[in-house]
Design an enzyme around this catalytic site. Structure first.
Site, short mmCIF file in Angstrom:
data_model
loop_
_atom_site.label_atom_id
_atom_site.label_comp_id
_atom_site.label_asym_id
_atom_site.label_seq_id
_atom_site.Cartn_x
_atom_site.Cartn_y
_atom_site.Cartn_z
N ARG A 1 -23.94 -77.77 -11.49
CA ARG A 1 -23.84 -78.76 -12.56
C ARG A 1 -24.40 -78.18 -13.85
NH1 ARG A 1 -27.20 -84.36 -13.70
NH2 ARG A 1 -25.79 -85.10 -15.35
N HIS A 2 -23.88 -78.62 -14.99
CA HIS A 2 -24.41 -78.18 -16.29
C HIS A 2 -25.89 -78.52 -16.41
CE1 HIS A 2 -24.58 -82.36 -17.67
NE2 HIS A 2 -23.34 -82.50 -17.21
N GLY A 3 -26.55 -77.92 -17.38
CA GLY A 3 -27.98 -78.14 -17.61
C GLY A 3 -28.26 -79.40 -18.41
#
Length: 463
Positions: A83-85
């Site tokens: 998942r993105h940060g």
């Protein structure tokens, strides 16, 4: 394929961030953390799942790799779904924050209910710093999340993510800017320098499969009845008690503070922690009971919208499921000495909405009794807690080993080992994993599941 050299001014920022990532490991003290930090659902920091990273952001525990003792094994491939940060709020939440800020500024009773000065801080000193142009973009902390993850995985799998292998790694991303920025930051971490020639593909059919599944869009996303448990809980006794209590603490008339604005205040605490690493005065509005109720509401939404609540949610991830296993099949295939070595790693960067359906399809985090609006008190021990499953930078790691008895596969979620359902080993034989998912490998046809009869897209009756 993207092949981009970043502009010179961004190189300085990236270089400083990489240095900060390394210096963080020498930090001797952990900053003040809100008492409710582990209850923010999909807005939870990764460090709340792995608190040791607060002291050493690039530390790894190699004991999490668990091929059988006594059987010679070596990792030959890693597939990572990430998942993105950490990111800014979306425009919808920014509007709610603006509305809440104005309401408290104009309507709250001065000095009501607060202790320790936090209410005065909110009323007199806190200023709304969120602007519409932020709209879900990755923040600097989010870039650090991905760089540091890349550094840790490089330490955990030095033979796979070695410098000589980096150009043979496959990298794919959702088209959303927060994901593209995340996969760029991950590459900076792999190369351990900021002047990286980015080599990634944007692939929304793979990483945003949910947008392309008509059965999911019509049967769940646009179906008002699909989230009826969420709506019931939103207007139920537990949520109503929290809403009235927060209004009292702010000194607001009960009728002015909606549930949406209560959530805005709750997530203000999470945003200021994940973006600025500060203990926001908004955090003091909530005690642990309030946080658990708000987390449960968020979990209900994710369960019934993205996970086990409706079968089509998991089935919509068929393209990603098949991609992962095709990649593993290819990496584990017997080779002659003259054959080219397998692809060392496949890095796939997406969203919480990417990971949750895949985890559901794999049969993970499926409690015996599904969460509903009426069983909150019976759900305190549930495994389906998005705060722990899909925080920012969440990751699902498939580690393929070459072993004496044949290929083995280990699953790690957020860098901790998790067993495949029904299998008793940490790293079972790959053929046993394939046998477990044979029904999906032979089926799970995206076109049939997503374009087929509506009856196949209804609620999951196998709860």
């Amino acid at each position: 394929m993207f092949s981009v050299v970043p502009p010179r001014n961004s190189l300085l920022v990236a270089a400083l961030s990489l240095l900060l990532s390394r210096w963080s490991c020498t930090c001797l003290s952990v900053p003040d953390i809100p008492h409710i930090a582990t209850y923010f659902g999909t807005k939870t920091r990764y460090e709340e799942v792995n608190p040791h990273l607060l002291r050493d952001a690039v530390s790894v525990n190699k004991s999490v790799l668990k091929p059988p003792i006594g059987e010679r094994c070596s990792p030959v491939h890693l597939t990572a779904v990430i998942r993105h940060g950490s990111r800014y709020p979306t425009v919808k939440n920014i509007h709610r924050i603006q509305k809440l800020s104005e309401l408290v500024r104009t309507e709250a009773s001065r000095g009501s209910g607060g202790s320790g000065g936090w209410l005065q801080d909110i009323q007199n000193r806190w200023e709304n710093w969120f602007t519409e142009d932020m709209d879900g973009q990755l923040v600097m902390k989010g870039r650090e999340d991905l760089r540091q993850l890349a550094l840790r995985l490089s330490s955990l799998f030095p033979s796979l993510l070695s410098e000589e292998n980096l150009r043979r790694i496959s990298l794919r991303s959702s088209s959303k800017h927060r994901c593209v920025s995340s996969v760029e930051a991950f590459q900076e971490g792999l190369w351990k320098r900021p002047d990286v020639e980015y080599l990634h593909q944007v692939d929304d059919e793979l990483m945003r499969f949910f947008e392309h599944c008509r059965g999911y869009v019509e049967g769940v996303e646009k179906n008002r009845t699909a989230l009826q448990e969420v709506e019931k809980f939103k207007h139920g006794d537990e949520m109503e008690a929290v809403r009235r209590m927060i209004a009292d603490r702010l000194g607001l008339p009960h009728h002015l503070l909606t549930v949406d604005l209560v959530e805005a205040a709750f997530f203000l605490c999470s945003y200021e922690l994940s973006i600025k690493s500060v203990h926001s005065p908004w955090c003091f509005l909530f005690d642990q009971h309030d946080a658990k109720v708000l987390e449960y509401k968020a979990d209900l939404k994710q369960y019934w919208m993205r996970s086990h609540g409706h079968m089509i949610s998991g089935l919509s991830s068929c393209p990603l499921f098949h991609h992962v296993f095709r990649t593993l099949d290819k990496a584990g295939r017997p080779r002659r000495s003259t054959d080219a070595p397998p692809e060392p790693a496949s890095i796939l960067v997406g969203h919480a909405e990417t990971l949750l359906p895949l985890l559901s399809l794999l049969g993970l985090y499926k409690d015996k009794t599904p969460p509903t609006a009426n069983n909150y008190h019976a759900q305190h021990g549930r495994s389906f807690r998005t705060s722990l499953i899909v925080p920012y930078a969440a990751n699902l790691l498939f580690v393929l080993y070459d072993c004496q008895r044949g290929p083995r596969l280990q699953l790690l979620i957020n860098e901790s080992p998790v067993r495949f359902p029904g299998l008793e080993e940490d790293a079972p034989l790959y053929r046993d994993v394939r046998a477990t998912y044979r029904h999906l490998l032979d089926g799970c046809d995206f076109h049939r599941e997503c374009e087929g009869r509506a009856a196949g897209r209804g609620p999951n009756t196998e709860l």
